[in-house]
Design an enzyme around this catalytic site. Structure first.
Site, PDB file in Angstrom:
ATOM      1  N   THR A 126       0.821  -1.274   0.024  1.00  0.00           N
ATOM      2  CA  THR A 126       0.081   0.119   0.084  1.00  0.00           C
ATOM      3  C   THR A 126       0.798   1.306   0.004  1.00  0.00           C
ATOM      4  O   THR A 126       2.005   1.322   0.656  1.00  0.00           O
ATOM      5  CB  THR A 126      -0.879   0.178   1.321  1.00  0.00           C
ATOM      6  OG1 THR A 126      -1.396   1.252   1.497  1.00  0.00           O
ATOM      7  CG2 THR A 126      -0.138  -0.432   2.531  1.00  0.00           C
ATOM      8  N   GLU A 128       0.323   3.611   1.808  1.00  0.00           N
ATOM      9  CA  GLU A 128       0.360   4.008   3.261  1.00  0.00           C
ATOM     10  C   GLU A 128       1.848   3.902   3.692  1.00  0.00           C
ATOM     11  O   GLU A 128       2.149   4.480   4.820  1.00  0.00           O
ATOM     12  CB  GLU A 128      -0.603   3.131   4.244  1.00  0.00           C
ATOM     13  CG  GLU A 128      -1.984   3.738   3.843  1.00  0.00           C
ATOM     14  CD  GLU A 128      -2.243   5.182   4.266  1.00  0.00           C
ATOM     15  OE1 GLU A 128      -2.033   5.498   5.681  1.00  0.00           O
ATOM     16  OE2 GLU A 128      -3.017   5.813   3.611  1.00  0.00           O
ATOM     17  N   TYR A 150      -1.259   0.280  10.763  1.00  0.00           N
ATOM     18  CA  TYR A 150      -1.323  -0.247   9.525  1.00  0.00           C
ATOM     19  C   TYR A 150      -0.392  -0.137   8.626  1.00  0.00           C
ATOM     20  O   TYR A 150       0.141  -1.233   7.992  1.00  0.00           O
ATOM     21  CB  TYR A 150      -2.805   0.102   8.972  1.00  0.00           C
ATOM     22  CG  TYR A 150      -3.028  -0.326   7.458  1.00  0.00           C
ATOM     23  CD1 TYR A 150      -3.459  -1.404   7.276  1.00  0.00           C
ATOM     24  CD2 TYR A 150      -2.792   0.723   6.429  1.00  0.00           C
ATOM     25  CE1 TYR A 150      -3.710  -2.025   5.824  1.00  0.00           C
ATOM     26  CE2 TYR A 150      -2.896   0.341   5.222  1.00  0.00           C
ATOM     27  CZ  TYR A 150      -3.543  -1.053   5.035  1.00  0.00           C
ATOM     28  OH  TYR A 150      -3.744  -1.206   3.695  1.00  0.00           O
ATOM     29  N   LYS A 154       2.224  -3.387   7.054  1.00  0.00           N
ATOM     30  CA  LYS A 154       2.248  -3.694   5.625  1.00  0.00           C
ATOM     31  C   LYS A 154       3.746  -3.298   4.754  1.00  0.00           C
ATOM     32  O   LYS A 154       4.035  -4.007   4.292  1.00  0.00           O
ATOM     33  CB  LYS A 154       1.296  -2.418   4.993  1.00  0.00           C
ATOM     34  CG  LYS A 154      -0.204  -2.921   5.006  1.00  0.00           C
ATOM     35  CD  LYS A 154      -0.410  -4.230   4.072  1.00  0.00           C
ATOM     36  CE  LYS A 154      -1.850  -4.401   3.914  1.00  0.00           C
ATOM     37  NZ  LYS A 154      -2.228  -5.487   3.097  1.00  0.00           N
TER      38      LYS A 154
HETATM   39  P1  NDP Z   1     -11.338  -4.923   2.580  1.00  0.00           P
HETATM   40  O1  NDP Z   1     -11.109  -4.329   3.781  1.00  0.00           O
HETATM   41  O2  NDP Z   1     -12.508  -4.693   1.598  1.00  0.00           O
HETATM   42  O3  NDP Z   1     -11.186  -6.485   2.567  1.00  0.00           O
HETATM   43  C1  NDP Z   1     -10.252  -7.189   3.506  1.00  0.00           C
HETATM   44  C2  NDP Z   1     -10.532  -8.637   3.373  1.00  0.00           C
HETATM   45  O4  NDP Z   1      -9.466  -9.388   4.257  1.00  0.00           O
HETATM   46  C3  NDP Z   1     -11.884  -8.831   3.813  1.00  0.00           C
HETATM   47  O5  NDP Z   1     -12.302 -10.159   3.199  1.00  0.00           O
HETATM   48  C4  NDP Z   1     -11.769  -9.549   5.283  1.00  0.00           C
HETATM   49  O6  NDP Z   1     -12.585 -10.553   5.959  1.00  0.00           O
HETATM   50  C5  NDP Z   1     -10.502  -9.978   5.204  1.00  0.00           C
HETATM   51  N1  NDP Z   1      -9.628 -10.415   6.408  1.00  0.00           N
HETATM   52  C6  NDP Z   1      -9.422  -9.566   7.437  1.00  0.00           C
HETATM   53  N2  NDP Z   1      -8.820 -10.056   8.654  1.00  0.00           N
HETATM   54  C7  NDP Z   1      -8.678 -11.414   8.315  1.00  0.00           C
HETATM   55  C8  NDP Z   1      -8.033 -12.378   8.720  1.00  0.00           C
HETATM   56  N3  NDP Z   1      -7.387 -12.173   9.846  1.00  0.00           N
HETATM   57  N4  NDP Z   1      -8.067 -13.748   8.213  1.00  0.00           N
HETATM   58  C9  NDP Z   1      -8.671 -13.821   6.918  1.00  0.00           C
HETATM   59  N5  NDP Z   1      -9.290 -12.800   6.236  1.00  0.00           N
HETATM   60  C10 NDP Z   1      -9.277 -11.471   6.833  1.00  0.00           C
HETATM   61  O7  NDP Z   1      -9.975  -4.430   1.431  1.00  0.00           O
HETATM   62  P2  NDP Z   1      -9.644  -4.077   0.140  1.00  0.00           P
HETATM   63  O8  NDP Z   1     -10.359  -5.060  -0.692  1.00  0.00           O
HETATM   64  O9  NDP Z   1      -9.963  -2.704  -0.237  1.00  0.00           O
HETATM   65  O10 NDP Z   1      -8.267  -4.268  -0.050  1.00  0.00           O
HETATM   66  C11 NDP Z   1      -7.647  -5.373  -0.387  1.00  0.00           C
HETATM   67  C12 NDP Z   1      -6.206  -5.621   0.445  1.00  0.00           C
HETATM   68  O11 NDP Z   1      -5.257  -4.594  -0.577  1.00  0.00           O
HETATM   69  C13 NDP Z   1      -5.808  -5.434   1.481  1.00  0.00           C
HETATM   70  O12 NDP Z   1      -4.937  -5.891   2.257  1.00  0.00           O
HETATM   71  C14 NDP Z   1      -5.662  -3.599   1.749  1.00  0.00           C
HETATM   72  O13 NDP Z   1      -4.988  -3.794   2.883  1.00  0.00           O
HETATM   73  C15 NDP Z   1      -4.813  -3.521   0.637  1.00  0.00           C
HETATM   74  N6  NDP Z   1      -4.885  -2.239   0.018  1.00  0.00           N
HETATM   75  C16 NDP Z   1      -6.070  -1.634  -0.139  1.00  0.00           C
HETATM   76  C17 NDP Z   1      -6.161  -0.392  -0.856  1.00  0.00           C
HETATM   77  C18 NDP Z   1      -7.195   0.451  -1.189  1.00  0.00           C
HETATM   78  O14 NDP Z   1      -7.435   1.517  -1.595  1.00  0.00           O
HETATM   79  N7  NDP Z   1      -8.716  -0.454  -1.275  1.00  0.00           N
HETATM   80  C19 NDP Z   1      -4.542   0.243  -0.896  1.00  0.00           C
HETATM   81  C20 NDP Z   1      -3.684  -0.333  -1.001  1.00  0.00           C
HETATM   82  C21 NDP Z   1      -3.546  -1.751  -0.388  1.00  0.00           C
HETATM   83  P3  NDP Z   1     -14.034 -10.330   6.607  1.00  0.00           P
HETATM   84  O15 NDP Z   1     -15.173  -9.866   5.463  1.00  0.00           O
HETATM   85  O16 NDP Z   1     -14.245 -11.343   7.498  1.00  0.00           O
HETATM   86  O17 NDP Z   1     -13.564  -8.881   7.256  1.00  0.00           O
HETATM   87  P1  GDP Z   2      -6.440   5.575   3.794  1.00  0.00           P
HETATM   88  O1  GDP Z   2      -5.656   6.348   3.061  1.00  0.00           O
HETATM   89  O2  GDP Z   2      -6.286   4.271   3.689  1.00  0.00           O
HETATM   90  O3  GDP Z   2      -6.411   6.052   5.347  1.00  0.00           O
HETATM   91  O4  GDP Z   2      -8.027   5.695   3.475  1.00  0.00           O
HETATM   92  P2  GDP Z   2      -9.402   6.442   4.157  1.00  0.00           P
HETATM   93  O5  GDP Z   2     -10.545   6.435   3.075  1.00  0.00           O
HETATM   94  O6  GDP Z   2      -9.623   5.640   5.255  1.00  0.00           O
HETATM   95  O7  GDP Z   2      -8.927   7.953   4.568  1.00  0.00           O
HETATM   96  C1  GDP Z   2      -8.382   8.828   3.407  1.00  0.00           C
HETATM   97  C2  GDP Z   2      -8.013  10.217   4.170  1.00  0.00           C
HETATM   98  O8  GDP Z   2      -9.501  10.717   4.536  1.00  0.00           O
HETATM   99  C3  GDP Z   2      -7.475  10.187   5.509  1.00  0.00           C
HETATM  100  O9  GDP Z   2      -6.314  11.122   5.374  1.00  0.00           O
HETATM  101  C4  GDP Z   2      -8.268  10.533   6.480  1.00  0.00           C
HETATM  102  O10 GDP Z   2      -7.649  11.215   7.883  1.00  0.00           O
HETATM  103  C5  GDP Z   2      -9.221  11.193   5.785  1.00  0.00           C
HETATM  104  N1  GDP Z   2     -10.718  11.236   6.508  1.00  0.00           N
HETATM  105  C6  GDP Z   2     -11.418  12.361   6.835  1.00  0.00           C
HETATM  106  N2  GDP Z   2     -12.494  12.084   7.480  1.00  0.00           N
HETATM  107  C7  GDP Z   2     -12.465  10.923   7.517  1.00  0.00           C
HETATM  108  C8  GDP Z   2     -13.618   9.980   7.895  1.00  0.00           C
HETATM  109  O11 GDP Z   2     -14.558  10.433   8.473  1.00  0.00           O
HETATM  110  N3  GDP Z   2     -13.482   8.487   7.487  1.00  0.00           N
HETATM  111  C9  GDP Z   2     -12.326   8.063   7.062  1.00  0.00           C
HETATM  112  N4  GDP Z   2     -12.128   6.913   6.712  1.00  0.00           N
HETATM  113  N5  GDP Z   2     -11.299   8.874   6.583  1.00  0.00           N
HETATM  114  C10 GDP Z   2     -11.281  10.256   6.515  1.00  0.00           C
END
Ligand code: NDP
Ligand code: GDP
Length: 344
Positions: A126, A128, A150, A154
């Site tokens: 990520t 992040e 986080y 990562k």
């Molecule tokens: P989501 O939060 O939508 O999905 C996360 C998934 O991980 C869910 O299916 C969740 O299952 C599962 N999970 C959480 N904890 C566990 C565990 N202990 N064992 C098994 N499964 C688990 O994330 P995204 O689809 O948005 O992202 C996919 C990946 O990419 C993640 O690793 C995220 O950190 C990374 N990422 C995402 C970005 C984004 O902008 N979306 C950017 C960069 C990286 P459950 O339904 O049970 O909670």
């Molecule tokens: P991130 O980049 O993985 O942390 O994705 P998020 O969507 O959770 O947050 C993106 C940005 O939005 C961060 O800088 C947060 O501080 C900002 N932000 C502002 N208000 C909120 C809020 O109410 N919820 C979340 N999730 N983010 C917020």
């Protein structure tokens, strides 16, 4: 014979889009999900593929389970998308986040090492990890400085994937993905929080949207484009690290303005920072307020990615623009609210 892919985090946003893509490509797809009384396959259902994915119970915290799953499925490719993915929660649950997002990856890599070193492994890294950015735009050579448990977890996962590639010649790829969103994004992330809340405000189900830091800037793309990049990484002769990003950055406030416009509002800002109010010019109604309690202990202020390497080596380019993404999300949430199917 069809290639076998094991996708963890299959109930999440990216899991759903990646399943769809690999099914279209003719893969046999195994969806690894965390078993619970209420495991939710709603995203797979929204894409109409919940019956085509073979489900496998899986948890990042349980080494023996991971080993058995890898042994049983014998996948050609593994996409490790499972994680505690919410930055805010990682400040409340830093130990759990480290167990799942950092050590979970070592558990996985060890299982692959024991079962079949030829298995290709994708790790969901990520932007992040760049955190307090050391250079702009950020690419594969930019030094890391994570700003949350986080991001730190990562970063460990990224380096352990690189380490297994270098130590054992494993085909490990680390996709350093900038934020990517969609109508399937979790409601707790800021983009979806904005679009779902504005849709509820529009239908009179909520008074206003409450946000934290609206000045933070992100490089937001469409999740459907990003899963294509994951697959392309895994098809390369060697594992490697790649940034996927759009090369555009926008503030949370800009996202609000555009989303509000698509929902039929026009925002007039009053105040600033943690004392900001957004008023709809047409109706005079307050549709947004900031709340200092929603600010994070440490913030990632600015992200902007440079995906030159992915473009040149993978031929990957994002197709959906920022404006199209915002419009797609607002329309989907207005539709869900009007049908009464928006989960809250
Ligand atoms: P989501 O939060 O939508 O999905 C996360 C998934 O991980 C869910 O299916 C969740 O299952 C599962 N999970 C959480 N904890 C566990 C565990 N202990 N064992 C098994 N499964 C688990 O994330 P995204 O689809 O948005 O992202 C996919 C990946 O990419 C993640 O690793 C995220 O950190 C990374 N990422 C995402 C970005 C984004 O902008 N979306 C950017 C960069 C990286 P459950 O339904 O049970 O909670
Ligand atoms: P991130 O980049 O993985 O942390 O994705 P998020 O969507 O959770 O947050 C993106 C940005 O939005 C961060 O800088 C947060 O501080 C900002 N932000 C502002 N208000 C909120 C809020 O109410 N919820 C979340 N999730 N983010 C917020």
């Amino acid at each position: 014979m069809a290639k076998r892919a094991l996708i963890t985090g299959v109930t999440g946003q990216d899991g759903a889009y990646l399943c769809k893509l690999l099914l279209e490509k003719g893969y046999k797809v195994y969806g690894a999900y965390r078993r619970s009384a209420s495991a939710d396959f709603g995203r797979l259902a929204e894409l109409g593929i919940e019956k085509e994915v073979e489900r496998v119970a899986f948890d990042l915290l349980e080494s023996t389970n991971i080993h058995r799953v890898v042994d049983k499925v014998q996948p050609d490719e593994i996409y490790n998308l499972a994680a505690q993915s919410f930055v805010t929660l990682s400040f409340e649950q830093p130990v759990y986040t480290g167990e799942a997002d950092a050590l979970g990856v070592t558990r996985f890599l060890e299982a692959i090492r024991m079962v079949n070193l030829q298995t290709k492994f994708y790790q969901a890294s990520t932007s992040e990890m760049f955190g307090m950015v050391q250079a702009t735009p950020q690419n594969e050579n930019t030094p890391f400085h994570p700003r949350s448990p986080y991001g730190v977890a990562k970063l460990y996962a990224h380096w352990i994937s690189v380490n297994y590639r270098e130590s054992y010649g494993m085909h490990c790829s680390s996709g350093i993905l900038f934020n990517h969103e969609s109508p399937l994004r979790g409601l707790e992330f800021v983009t979806r929080k904005i679009t779902s809340s504005l849709a509820r405000v529009k239908h009179g189900l909520q008074d206003y949207v409450e946000l934290g830091n609206t000045e933070a800037k992100r490089d937001w793309g469409f999740a459907g484009d990003y899963v294509e990049g994951m697959w392309r990484m895994v098809q390369q002769p060697e594992g490697d690290d790649y940034v996927l990003a759009t090369g555009e950055t926008h503030s949370v406030g800009e996202f609000v303005e555009l989303a509000a416009k698509h929902a039929g509002f026009e925002v007039d800002w009053r105040g600033s920072g943690d004392n900001l109010t957004g008023i709809d010019k047409k109706s005079g109604k307050t549709i947004l307020k900031t709340n200092p309690e929603l600010y994070r202990p440490a913030e990632v202020d600015f992200l902007l990615g440079d995906c030159t390497k992915a473009r040149e080596k993978l031929g990957w380019v994002p197709k959906v623009s920022f404006e199209e993404l915002v419009a797609m999300m607002v329309e989907a949430d207005l539709d869900k609210v009007s049908r009464g199917v928006l989960r809250t």
